[in-house]
Design a protein around this motif. Structure first.
Motif: not given
Length: 409
Positions: A233, A300, A368, A237, A371-372, A297-298
């Motif tokens: 991840f 950033d 996402e 990112r 993770y959700a 999940a969110l």
């Protein structure tokens, strides 16, 4: 006669010191694999071999503990883990290092199956309803903190003094753990009348299965969604901390997670003792875990990711003490070894399956959605917990003293 607090402290010290051998190989072996001619697949197999062994060994360990008591299996398990850590030293100098490392990790898994089952059983035996949550939490903390301490030991000592020195130091601490246990741990678990217990019998009672399935879900998400995928991840990112790359940053964030879990392991068990009930504390920390995976999940940015790691660690740690205490509250004393083993088996299966499921799914659907989906697991665990407790006691929030009296006669 040993006081309960002295016994619990001895269990914590023993499990902490022996835990060094569990973590010491992780910062060393992946980098050493190419030098020793070990393929990446075999390196992964070696690192996971102890968990796969424990899945098989947990149930026999629990049954034998209920039949023969806790002292001898606890001391023997610690000694076996010490011998396994010495096997790493032999592996470095062997013509077949992969075989020695694999055998050592299998031996480590066998020893840890007895250590984990006995540690919780001893804590349950010397506790009552007013102290069980606290004692379970601190014992779990001792078991948990030994592993990251081994990670640090492996990295720092091997960099400064060499790989062999790191393995020798870890083995020395493991042997010290068995000496501490031999000198301080009394027998806590054998009654005057011992029922015949076969090693292949597991506890299939409602409390053991309910608590074990909750543990399965938590470890599936914790190890599968966070620990197994975090480095990927971060790389995807382009998120870093203090200039470190994905591996260094993931190590720091996992350390934050483990630290958060350790703090709340102590707090969750203590709160459940003070309230005189386990369920509200468990539900609260399961909701915290849900919030952590939603944040993951969110995420950033690094601050959001740190917050997610803190929440996930708090949720994982905060449930540990009350969950094991609830199992002890609902389980007759002569079955506690097997009940603990059932919980450990399901937790190890969840921890083993998590990475195998999450990594392929992430390649297919992305981070996402995975993770959700993992955020839903703690909520489902909470529903399962409420249903199991109600079916066993007739109440969704029974008092600790009442259910403990009913279960233990």
């Amino acid at each position: 006669m040993n006081r309960p607090r002295t016994v619990v402290l001895a269990v914590i010290a023993s499990t902490f010191f022996v835990g060094f051998g569990g973590g010491v190989v992780f910062p060393i072996l992946p980098n050493l694999g190419a030098v020793l001619g070990i393929t990446p697949f075999v390196v992964g197999l070696i690192l996971s071999a102890n968990r796969f062994t424990r899945i098989v060994a947990n149930a026999p360990a629990g049954a034998l503990i209920d039949r023969f008591g806790t002292r001898t299996p606890f001391v023997a398990g610690l000694f076996v883990e010490g011998v396994a850590t010495l096997g790493y030293v032999v592996a470095i100098r062997s013509a077949a290092p992969e075989a020695w490392f694999l055998a050592s990790r299998v031996l480590w898994g066998l020893g840890s199956a007895f250590v984990f089952a006995t540690a919780y059983t001893i804590a349950a035996d010397v506790s009552d309803g007013g102290s069980r949550g606290t004692n379970m939490g601190v014992v779990r903390g001792g078991i948990t903190l030994g592993f990251p301490a081994g990670l640090v030991l492996g990295g720092v000592v091997s960099d400064s003094y060499g790989v062999v020195a790191a393995f020798v130091v870890a083995a020395g601490f493991a042997m010290l753990a068995s000496v501490i246990a031999y000198r301080t741990i009394p027998e806590t678990h054998v009654s005057e009348v011992q029922s015949s217990v076969k090693p292949w019998h597991v506890d299939r009672s409602l409390p053991a299965v309910t608590v074990g399935l909750v543990n399965f879900g938590l470890f599936f998400a914790y190890l599968g969604a966070l620990f197994a995928t975090l480095v990927l991840f971060l790389e995807a990112r382009s998120l870093t901390v203090l200039g470190y790359g994905p591996q260094g940053t993931s190590g720091l964030l996992m350390a934050v997670t483990v630290l958060s879990a350790s703090v709340f392991m102590l707090g969750g068990g203590k709160l459940s003792d003070l309230r005189g009930s386990r369920v509200p504390i468990l539900i609260a920390f399961l909701v915290v875990s849900f919030g952590g995976f939603v944040a993951l999940a969110l995420a950033d940015s690094i601050p959001v990711l740190i917050g997610a790691c803190v929440l996930i660690g708090a949720g994982q740690g905060g449930t540990s003490g009350p969950l094991m205490a609830l199992l002890a509250d609902l389980t007759p004393e002569d079955r506690m070894g097997r009940a603990t083993a059932t919980n450990n088996v399901l937790g190890d299966v969840g921890g083993g399956l998590g990475p195998m499921v999450s990594l392929p799914l992430i390649e297919t659907v992305g981070f996402e959605p995975v993770y959700a989906a993992c955020a839903v697991i703690p909520l489902l665990a909470g529903v399962l917990l409420l249903g199991g407790v109600y079916a066993k006691t007739g109440a969704v929030n029974p008092r600790t003293d009442q259910i403990s009296r009913d279960a233990r006669g």
